[in-house]
Design a protein around this motif. Structure first.
Motif, PDB file in Angstrom:
ATOM      1  N   UNK A 233       0.971  -1.421   0.133  1.00 39.65           N
ATOM      2  CA  UNK A 233      -0.148  -0.022  -0.016  1.00 39.65           C
ATOM      3  C   UNK A 233       0.697   1.317  -0.033  1.00 39.65           C
ATOM      4  N   UNK A 234       2.009   1.136   0.750  1.00 43.76           N
ATOM      5  CA  UNK A 234       2.973   2.405   0.547  1.00 43.76           C
ATOM      6  C   UNK A 234       3.687   2.651  -0.851  1.00 43.76           C
ATOM      7  N   UNK A 235       4.113   1.492  -1.229  1.00 43.45           N
ATOM      8  CA  UNK A 235       4.464   1.451  -2.652  1.00 43.45           C
ATOM      9  C   UNK A 235       3.572   2.113  -3.559  1.00 43.45           C
ATOM     10  N   UNK A 236       2.453   1.688  -3.697  1.00 42.63           N
ATOM     11  CA  UNK A 236       1.689   2.090  -4.453  1.00 42.63           C
ATOM     12  C   UNK A 236       0.845   3.472  -4.321  1.00 42.63           C
ATOM     13  N   UNK A 237       1.353   4.111  -3.253  1.00 44.57           N
ATOM     14  CA  UNK A 237       0.724   5.261  -2.750  1.00 44.57           C
ATOM     15  C   UNK A 237      -0.507   5.722  -2.035  1.00 44.57           C
ATOM     16  N   UNK A 238      -1.010   4.419  -1.729  1.00 39.50           N
ATOM     17  CA  UNK A 238      -2.466   4.394  -0.985  1.00 39.50           C
ATOM     18  C   UNK A 238      -2.612   4.765   0.524  1.00 39.50           C
ATOM     19  N   UNK A 239      -1.151   4.440   1.132  1.00 42.39           N
ATOM     20  CA  UNK A 239      -0.838   4.556   2.488  1.00 42.39           C
ATOM     21  C   UNK A 239       0.320   5.497   2.758  1.00 42.39           C
ATOM     22  N   UNK A 240       0.429   6.362   3.593  1.00 38.98           N
ATOM     23  CA  UNK A 240       1.840   6.864   3.757  1.00 38.98           C
ATOM     24  C   UNK A 240       2.596   5.872   4.561  1.00 38.98           C
ATOM     25  N   UNK A 241       3.785   6.071   4.827  1.00 40.06           N
ATOM     26  CA  UNK A 241       4.664   5.088   5.698  1.00 40.06           C
ATOM     27  C   UNK A 241       4.222   5.307   7.123  1.00 40.06           C
ATOM     28  N   UNK A 242       3.923   6.481   7.366  1.00 38.97           N
ATOM     29  CA  UNK A 242       3.381   6.695   8.855  1.00 38.97           C
ATOM     30  C   UNK A 242       2.144   5.890   8.970  1.00 38.97           C
ATOM     31  N   UNK A 243       1.429   5.916   8.008  1.00 39.40           N
ATOM     32  CA  UNK A 243      -0.104   5.268   8.382  1.00 39.40           C
ATOM     33  C   UNK A 243       0.073   3.973   8.383  1.00 39.40           C
ATOM     34  N   UNK A 244       1.073   3.104   7.427  1.00 40.81           N
ATOM     35  CA  UNK A 244       1.449   1.781   7.730  1.00 40.81           C
ATOM     36  C   UNK A 244       1.916   1.307   8.799  1.00 40.81           C
ATOM     37  N   UNK A 245       2.865   2.329   9.123  1.00 36.62           N
ATOM     38  CA  UNK A 245       3.635   1.962  10.543  1.00 36.62           C
ATOM     39  C   UNK A 245       2.480   1.999  11.648  1.00 36.62           C
TER      40      UNK A 245
END
Length: 274
Positions: A233-245
């Protein structure tokens, strides 16, 4: 948590050894229920069977062992690395009845003659033309033959207990990503109508949902996807790294505190070719 084959474009989580192992874990978690589904669908020794979107071949070898040396299994996928792994499994287990072939459910399936039984798991949810895919499957099954399907019925039911907002956002982003590519995470809702249109009679439709805890093997199935899926999701821009973390932190807190997790609601369907 995701498909064994991506019918459009590359496999969504890649075809690395890590992903092959994750799909192996997924198969172990679901194997007992899968075998029961096949039994209820009428799979017998000596029959011909088709594994659609076979991925690395974990289910394919089970099919081959169940139909026995007098039967035949055609396992189909479009990813060369997965096909190589499935062929290696067949060789290791000396399953001459297992024939691994390159193919795509969005095109005519590579079978020499209509089969007695077909199986697919988390494939149709990622196909843009699901009606066309079912027509392709129907053409590969003899009249009276059975089709067993495992697909999601309510993906948004996947939740931490107590609920965690960041984790829920990850689930939403996952569903958004599938729909953006033309798929439908809750595709089981569509299947009764689509199966009828493709020439099948629906004979069973069973919902499956579990509430699991961190020490249960079942927990590892969605948890493993949450890790790889968040990175995607981070790699495809659907989540920020902060959201994924934050989603990963919510999962870790739930595990550490002895919380629970509700799995996505899945459906097992059995249909018979008219």
């Amino acid at each position: 948590m995701t498909q064994d084959q991506a019918p459009h474009g590359d496999y969504v989580l890649g075809i690395t050894e890590t992903e092959i192992a994750r799909l192996g874990l997924q198969h172990r978690v679901w194997r007992a229920r899968m075998l029961d589904l096949w039994r209820r669908a009428g799979l017998l020794q000596g029959q011909s069977a088709l594994d659609i979107g076979c991925g690395p071949g974990w289910a394919s070898v089970d099919l081959a062992e169940l139909v026995g040396p007098q039967g035949r299994v055609v396992a189909v996928d479009r990813a060369p690395t997965f096909l190589a792994h499935a062929r290696a499994l067949a060789g290791e287990r000396r399953l001459a009845q297992l024939d691994v072939r390159e193919g795509d459910v969005s095109a005519p399936l590579p079978v020499d003659a209509p089969v007695d039984f077909a199986w697919c798991r988390w494939v149709l949810a990622f196909v843009k033309d699901r009606a066309g895919a079912l027509a392709s499957i129907a053409a590969a099954i003899r009249p009276g033959g059975a089709l067993a399907i495992q697909e999601y019925l309510d993906y948004a039911a996947w939740s931490l207990i107590p609920r965690d907002g960041a984790f829920s956002r990850f689930v939403e982003a996952t569903m958004e990503s599938w729909r953006a590519e033309g798929g439908e995470p809750d595709t089981a809702i569509e299947l009764p109508k689509l199966l009828d249109g493709a020439g099948f009679d629906l004979v069973a439709f069973d919902p499956i949902v579990d509430v699991t805890h961190p020490k249960d093997l079942l927990w590892a199935w969605p948890a493993s996807f949450a890790q790889s899926g968040a990175a995607h999701m981070v790699a495809t821009g659907r989540l920020t790294q902060a959201e994924a973390d934050a989603a990963q932190s919510g999962l870790a807190r739930t595990a550490a505190s002895g919380g629970r997790m509700t799995t996505p609601i899945t459906a097992h369907l059995i249909a018979r070719r008219r």
